[in-house]
Design a protein around this motif. Sequence first.
Motif, short mmCIF file in Angstrom:
data_model
loop_
_atom_site.label_atom_id
_atom_site.label_comp_id
_atom_site.label_asym_id
_atom_site.label_seq_id
_atom_site.Cartn_x
_atom_site.Cartn_y
_atom_site.Cartn_z
N SER A 63 -33.40 67.35 -42.74
CA SER A 63 -33.79 68.73 -42.99
C SER A 63 -32.71 69.41 -43.82
O SER A 63 -31.53 69.28 -43.54
N PRO A 64 -33.11 70.15 -44.85
CA PRO A 64 -32.10 70.80 -45.71
C PRO A 64 -31.29 71.84 -44.96
O PRO A 64 -30.25 72.28 -45.43
N LEU A 65 -31.76 72.22 -43.78
CA LEU A 65 -31.01 73.18 -42.97
C LEU A 65 -29.78 72.52 -42.36
O LEU A 65 -28.73 73.11 -42.24
N VAL A 66 -29.98 71.25 -41.97
CA VAL A 66 -28.90 70.54 -41.30
C VAL A 66 -27.89 70.03 -42.31
O VAL A 66 -26.69 70.21 -42.17
N LEU A 242 -22.67 85.79 -43.60
CA LEU A 242 -23.91 86.24 -44.22
C LEU A 242 -24.83 85.06 -44.48
O LEU A 242 -26.02 85.09 -44.12
N SER A 243 -24.27 84.01 -45.07
CA SER A 243 -25.12 82.86 -45.39
C SER A 243 -25.56 82.15 -44.12
O SER A 243 -26.65 81.60 -44.06
N GLN A 244 -24.70 82.18 -43.09
CA GLN A 244 -25.09 81.56 -41.82
C GLN A 244 -26.29 82.28 -41.22
O GLN A 244 -27.24 81.66 -40.77
N SER A 245 -26.22 83.62 -41.21
CA SER A 245 -27.30 84.35 -40.55
C SER A 245 -28.60 84.26 -41.35
O SER A 245 -29.68 84.44 -40.79
N ARG A 246 -28.48 84.00 -42.66
CA ARG A 246 -29.71 83.85 -43.44
C ARG A 246 -30.12 82.40 -43.55
O ARG A 246 -31.01 82.06 -44.31
N PHE A 247 -29.46 81.51 -42.77
CA PHE A 247 -29.78 80.09 -42.77
C PHE A 247 -29.68 79.46 -44.15
O PHE A 247 -30.44 78.56 -44.48
N ASN A 248 -28.74 79.98 -44.94
CA ASN A 248 -28.53 79.41 -46.26
C ASN A 248 -27.47 78.32 -46.14
O ASN A 248 -26.31 78.54 -46.44
N SER A 249 -27.90 77.14 -45.68
CA SER A 249 -26.94 76.07 -45.40
C SER A 249 -26.14 75.68 -46.62
O SER A 249 -24.94 75.41 -46.51
N ALA A 250 -26.81 75.65 -47.77
CA ALA A 250 -26.10 75.21 -48.97
C ALA A 250 -24.91 76.11 -49.24
O ALA A 250 -23.82 75.63 -49.57
N ARG A 251 -25.11 77.41 -49.07
CA ARG A 251 -24.01 78.32 -49.32
C ARG A 251 -22.92 78.18 -48.26
O ARG A 251 -21.73 78.27 -48.55
N THR A 252 -23.33 77.97 -47.00
CA THR A 252 -22.35 77.76 -45.95
C THR A 252 -21.46 76.58 -46.29
O THR A 252 -20.23 76.66 -46.19
N PHE A 253 -22.10 75.47 -46.70
CA PHE A 253 -21.32 74.30 -47.07
C PHE A 253 -20.41 74.59 -48.25
O PHE A 253 -19.26 74.16 -48.29
N ALA A 254 -20.96 75.34 -49.23
CA ALA A 254 -20.16 75.63 -50.42
C ALA A 254 -18.91 76.41 -50.05
O ALA A 254 -17.80 76.10 -50.50
N ILE A 255 -19.07 77.41 -49.19
CA ILE A 255 -17.91 78.21 -48.79
C ILE A 255 -16.91 77.36 -48.01
O ILE A 255 -15.70 77.49 -48.17
N LEU A 256 -17.44 76.47 -47.15
CA LEU A 256 -16.53 75.60 -46.41
C LEU A 256 -15.74 74.71 -47.35
O LEU A 256 -14.56 74.47 -47.15
N LEU A 257 -16.41 74.20 -48.40
CA LEU A 257 -15.70 73.38 -49.37
C LEU A 257 -14.60 74.19 -50.04
O LEU A 257 -13.48 73.71 -50.25
N VAL A 258 -14.92 75.45 -50.38
CA VAL A 258 -13.91 76.31 -50.97
C VAL A 258 -12.72 76.44 -50.03
O VAL A 258 -11.56 76.33 -50.44
N PHE A 259 -13.05 76.65 -48.75
CA PHE A 259 -11.96 76.84 -47.81
C PHE A 259 -11.13 75.57 -47.64
O PHE A 259 -9.91 75.62 -47.53
N ILE A 260 -11.81 74.41 -47.59
CA ILE A 260 -11.07 73.16 -47.47
C ILE A 260 -10.15 72.97 -48.67
O ILE A 260 -8.98 72.60 -48.52
N ALA A 261 -10.70 73.22 -49.88
CA ALA A 261 -9.87 73.07 -51.07
C ALA A 261 -8.66 74.00 -51.03
O ALA A 261 -7.53 73.60 -51.31
N PHE A 262 -8.89 75.25 -50.66
CA PHE A 262 -7.86 76.25 -50.49
C PHE A 262 -6.77 75.75 -49.55
O PHE A 262 -5.58 75.78 -49.85
#
Lengths: 297, 258
Positions: A63-66, A242-262
Amino acid sequence: MSAPLAHKARRLIPARHDPTIPKRPTIGTKPRISRRQVALQTLVSLVILAALWEGFTVLGDVSPLVLPRFSAVIEQFPLMQQEGILVENLTISLGVYGIGMLISIFIGIPLGLAIGGIHKLDRAFSPYLWAVYTTPGVIIMPLILLWVGINDTARVSLVVVKALPAIAVVVMEGVKTVEGDLLETARSYCASRLNLFRHIVFPSTMPYIGTGLRMGVTRGLVGLFIGELFTSTDGIGYILSLSQSRFNSARTFAILLVFIAFSVILVGLSRLLERRLSAWRGTAPIRRRAPRERNEL
Amino acid sequence: MLARAQAGLERAWPPLAVLVVLVIAWQAAVTTTDVSPRLFAGPTAVWQAFVEELRGPLLGALGESMTALAYGLGLGIGVGLVFGFAIGVSPRLNSIVSPYLWAVFATPDIAIAPLAILWFGLGNGAKVLMAFISVVIPVSLNCKEGVEAVDRDLMEVAYSFGGRRRDLYRKVVAPLIVPAMATGIRNGLSRGFVSVLVVEMLTGTGGLGTEVIFALSAFDSAEMLAYVLFLVGLALVLISGSRAVESRFSRWRDEVAV
C-alpha cells in the motif's frame, strides 16, 4: 609417488589454493580499502537500495500509505520547493538548532571546566550534572512545554537541555585527567592560576572538548527533533506533522530523508572536528583515572 | 568498617547538602512568589500527587512501559548480536552495510517514531518496534567494533597452537567481545527506554509517557512533576544498573565510555 617427487608436486600449488593447508583467521585485520573505494561502494549501494525500493513498491502489493514508491518520495522535493515550504522551514529549524548549540557551547564548556577543575564544586555538583546528563530529554520536555509554552524558545531550550549537559560532562571528565606532573612542574616554575589554565589545562582538555562537541551535536539534534515533533508551529517538524495528519506518506518519507541527511552531515562534521582537536592523542580512548589521582588546580 | 562508612558519608554530604538546599529553595520560591499552583507546584504538593498516583495508575503504567521495553530489548539484543557479529567477521558485508548503520545511528531514533506509528498503528506494536530499532543499532555497531578489535596476535597464537575455526571463535573471539557487547546493550537499553517513552507520549497508548501527557493537558503541574521526577529516578536506576553490569563484564578493560 616416491617421497622426493611428492614434495615437488605439492610446491606447484600456491599456498592459498592448497586444500590441505587450513585457512588463516581474518578476524582482527582491518580491510585495506581506500577511502575512494569506500565512497564509491557507498554510492553504488545507495543506488542499489533506491532501485530495490522502487522495484519492491512497484512490483509488490504494498500500500502506498505504508511504503510509498521511491519516485513518489523524490517527486516531493520539487513539489515542496514549488510550494515554497522546504527551504524556509529548513532554515528555521537550522536557526533554532544553531542558537541552541551556541548557547550550549558557550555555557557548557566553562561550566565543565569549572566543575571539573575546582574540587569543591566537583564534589557538590558533579552527581547532579551526571544525573541531568543521563536523564532522557523527553522526560524534561513536558516541563519545558508547560513553563515556556509552545514556541521557538521552547525548542531552543530543548536543544540546550540535551546538548549542554553532554558538553559539560565530557569537559568535566576531561579536566580531571590533566596530568598532575605537568601541573606540578608549572607550579614549580611559579605559574599563576591563570597561566596554569591557559597553558596546561586548556590545551590538555582540547580533545575532550572535541568529543564533548561531537556528543553535544548529536544530542542537540535529538533535542531539535523532539521539539519539532511536539511543538510544530514551523520548521521541519511542522511539515512532518502536517503530512502525517494528511496521510501524505511520500512527503513524510521525504522529510525524514532530509532529516537523516542533515544529521549525517552535522555528525560527520563534528567527528572531523573531534579528530582535528584530538590529533595529538591518537586513537586512545578516554581513560578514567582513579579518584585519588585527581588533581586540584 | 566504621571508617568506610565515615568516608562514604564524607563523600556524600556535599551533594546531599545541595539537594536539601535545592528543595528548600524550591519551597521558598513557591511560597514567596504568587505563582499559580497549577503552573509550578511546591515539593509538598508534588509529594502528595506522587502518593496519589502511586495508589492509582502509576504501577500499571510502569508495567506497560517496561513490558514493551523488555520485548524490544530481547529481540534487539538477539538480532543485534548476530548481525553485528556477521558484519564484524566479513569485511565485505561490513563495507556494504556500515554506511546505513551509521546513518541510522546518527539520526535520532525518534525520527523513526512517526514511521513506526504509521506502520504498526496506535498500540504496543509501535512501541516494541521502536524499542527494537533503538536497541538493534547500538548493539550491532558495538558488536562489530568488538569483533574488529580482537587482537590479531591472540588469534595467531591460537592458530599456531592448532586451533581451527570453531575453537578460535569459541575460545578467543567470544570472550574478547563480551565487553563490547555489554557496552552495546547498555547503550541500547537507554535508547530503547527513551524511544518507548516517545511513542507513548506521541500516541497516548498507555504507559508512563501517556500519563505525563495526560497531566500536561490537564495543566496539573504537581502530577506532572511527580511523574517527571519518578521517570528521572527510573532512568537513573536503569542506566546506573546497566553501567554496573557493563563494568562487571569489562573488568579487564579499563576504559570508560562516556
